[in-house]
Design a protein around this motif. Structure first.
Motif, mmCIF file in Angstrom:
data_model
loop_
_atom_site.group_PDB
_atom_site.id
_atom_site.type_symbol
_atom_site.label_atom_id
_atom_site.label_comp_id
_atom_site.label_asym_id
_atom_site.label_seq_id
_atom_site.Cartn_x
_atom_site.Cartn_y
_atom_site.Cartn_z
ATOM 1 N N UNK A 270 -105.102 -11.050 18.154
ATOM 2 C CA UNK A 270 -105.948 -10.794 16.981
ATOM 3 C C UNK A 270 -106.981 -11.913 16.843
ATOM 4 N N UNK A 271 -108.036 -11.613 16.101
ATOM 5 C CA UNK A 271 -109.144 -12.574 15.964
ATOM 6 C C UNK A 271 -108.694 -13.869 15.295
ATOM 7 N N UNK A 272 -107.634 -13.802 14.488
ATOM 8 C CA UNK A 272 -107.193 -15.017 13.777
ATOM 9 C C UNK A 272 -106.204 -15.848 14.604
ATOM 10 N N UNK A 273 -105.990 -15.470 15.853
ATOM 11 C CA UNK A 273 -104.976 -16.178 16.668
ATOM 12 C C UNK A 273 -105.479 -17.542 17.118
ATOM 13 N N UNK A 274 -104.548 -18.406 17.460
ATOM 14 C CA UNK A 274 -104.889 -19.678 18.106
ATOM 15 C C UNK A 274 -105.143 -19.337 19.589
ATOM 16 N N UNK A 275 -106.395 -19.034 19.892
ATOM 17 C CA UNK A 275 -106.718 -18.491 21.222
ATOM 18 C C UNK A 275 -106.484 -19.528 22.321
ATOM 19 N N UNK A 276 -106.782 -20.795 22.022
ATOM 20 C CA UNK A 276 -106.549 -21.849 23.027
ATOM 21 C C UNK A 276 -105.070 -21.912 23.414
ATOM 22 N N UNK A 277 -104.204 -21.745 22.397
ATOM 23 C CA UNK A 277 -102.761 -21.789 22.692
ATOM 24 C C UNK A 277 -102.335 -20.546 23.467
#
Ligand code: NDP
Length: 491
Positions: A270-277
């Motif tokens: 989802x857009x609110x995720x910690x994408x780097x993680x």
């Protein structure tokens, strides 16, 4: 280079045994395509010999049931044997990893992790063996009712080639802890580590016949095991088609079966995720073991507003991945066999013919032998959800990315295949985490992490085409026992 014995016999009654036919099968090194050893080719008569050995270990020679050396062993003694076995596996970890790496093409680091997980399974089930309790049940006045958890007796274990040590650990570890005697049929392409592990079991104190390993072809030795009337329970991991055949053969003698049949597991970003993680986990979930993992995260579903950003970041990582010989210990080794390589090629040809977007591709290193079974990892973008590449298990390093507009669509896409093994969910929204964990059709849901392989303590298994029954954790001990209710009327 590791030296392994040229020819490997069957392992029955704690001894090496030649098959009745005297025939062998070649063992191929996936890194260079060369034959480097031979395994014995068991047929029905050899399977029968192994089942009889297991029956003696469980029941003994007399008429009293469960009176054999393993059948009557105290639960605490079974636990001690398994824990000693875990220590021996730990002590031989490097050697086992080297065998596994050569036999299956796994990079050494992954093979070491598998040996470590195997030791951990025996440690876990060794500790659990004497903690498997029945219950008392409130019933009518003047009665005491109790339940006993009893082993099935002789269990059959059909193991695939992708994680021989881990899958052996999770099914044989639990079965032996619960008091069963076992007959194991490893995959033709990956037998060597398990033959060595079986020897270590004998050293740890398993009585003769408690564990037997019959190598050979699935259609011969595997089929004979599933059909054998002396088998009381079968644990199978592999493809849905073979799983169905095994279940049908077992049904003919009313034998219960646990089926773990792989998946097309989605990770939802989802857009609110910690994408780097999320990124390294998304990549590892499909690259680990060259994508030949039942719980591989082979689909990534990405919210539209971050779709291009996430696909771009994934593409950067995919472009830097390297596949090469197992002993070079790169991101990926070769696939296990020419057959598996051809299967992945067929899927990729279909992707190409269908005009799918090859958003990124890693490399096969230059010095990888041309005869090895290599495939560079591939990221496919904008894969239509109904496309075969988004629906079927490829069992190779191919990740299919698809976008979604909202939560409801994300769930519909995630649940939109016949499989249901594992799902990953990446979001910071706590309510959504819980809501979707319930809505996702899968045997395991990971929130802000993902567990392809491993997870000794965590019950594992599928829904629908992914199979049924649970292994791992305490749940497996229930699967490897049958429940007896004893009702006493005492007034
Ligand atoms: P299979 O399902 O055929 O093999 C799994 C195990 O079953 C092996 O030990 C095999 O032995 C045995 N087997 C094969 N035929 C029979 C039979 N008739 N009766 C009893 N046992 C049998 O998988 P494949 O190796 O053919 O792989 C094909 C595809 O299956 C892969 O590409 C992948 O998609 C999927 N798969 C999924 C796995 C998972 O972890 N869920 C693991 C492996 C494969 P043998 O290998 O000697 O034939």
């Amino acid at each position: 280079m590791l030296q392994v014995a040229e020819r490997h016999a069957l392992f029955i009654d704690n001894d090496t045994v030649e098959p009745v036919s005297g025939e062998s099968l070649p063992v191929v090194d996936p890194s260079d395509g060369r034959v480097f050893a031979q395994i014995a080719r068991a047929a029905a008569a050899d399977v029968d010999r192994a089942v009889r050995a297991a029956r003696r270990a469980y029941d003994g020679a007399g008429t009293e049931p469960a009176a054999g050396p393993w059948g009557r062993a105290d639960a605490s003694e079974r636990g001690r044997v398994l824990r000693r076995w875990a220590d021996l596996i730990d002590a031989h970890r490097e050697a086992l990893a080297a065998i596994e790496s050569r036999d299956t093409g796994k990079p050494l680091t992954q093979a070491r992790a598998d040996a470590q997980a195997l030791a951990r399974y025996f440690e876990f089930y060794g500790g659990a063996a004497d903690k498997l309790h029945g219950q008392t049940i409130p019933y009518r006045h003047g009665y005491t009712v109790l339940t006993l958890r009893e082993p099935h007796g002789v269990t059959g274990h059909i193991i695939p080639w992708n994680y021989p040590m881990q899958i052996f650990g999770r099914s044989v570890g639990a079965a032996l802890a619960a008091g069963n005697a076992c007959v194991v049929k490893p995959a033709e392409d990956a037998c060597l580590s398990l033959l060595r592990v079986a020897q270590l079991g004998a050293e740890a104190g398993l009585p003769a016949g408690a564990l037997n390993v019959v190598t050979g072809l699935g259609g011969e030795a595997g089929q004979a095991l599933a059909e054998h009337r002396g088998i009381d329970h079968i644990s199978f991991t592999g493809s849905p088609d073979t799983g169905r055949r095994v279940a049908q053969a077992a049904a003919a003698h009313h034998c219960p079966v646990t089926l773990e049949l792989g998946g097309k597991s989605p990770q939802l970003v989802f857009a609110d995720a910690d994408i780097e993680a999320a990124l390294p986990v998304l990549v590892n979930a499909i690259v680990q073991n060259a994508g030949q993992t039942c719980s591989a995260g082979s689909r990534v579903l990405i919210e539209a507003s971050v779709y291009h950003q996430v696909v771009g970041m994934l593409a950067d990582r995919f472009n830097s991945l390297r596949a090469g010989p197992a002993h070079d210990d790169l991101d990926l080794g070769p696939l296990v066999s020419r057959r598996q390589q051809q299967r992945v090629w067929d899927f990729l040809s279909e992707a190409q013919a269908g005009g799918l977007d090859f958003a990124a591709q890693g490399v096969v290193v230059d010095d990888a032998p041309a005869e090895g079974f290599y495939q560079a990892p591939v990221l496919l973008a904008d894969v239509p959800p109904t496309h075969r590449l988004a629906q079927e298990e490829i069992f190779g390093p191919v990740l299919a990315a698809t976008r979604f507009e909202n939560e409801a669509q994300a769930v519909a896409l995630a649940n939109g295949t016949p499989y249901g093994l594992v799902a990953g969910l990446w979001t910071r929204d706590g309510a959504r985490q819980l809501r979707l964990a319930r809505q996702l059709r899968a045997g395991q849901v990971f929130v802000n992490n993902y567990g392809a392989g491993g997870g000794v303590e965590l019950p594992f298994g599928g829904i629908g085409r992914s199979g049924y029954g649970r292994e791992k954790g305490f749940e497996a001990l229930y699967a490897f026992t049958t429940l007896k209710t004893v009702a006493l009327r005492h007034g």
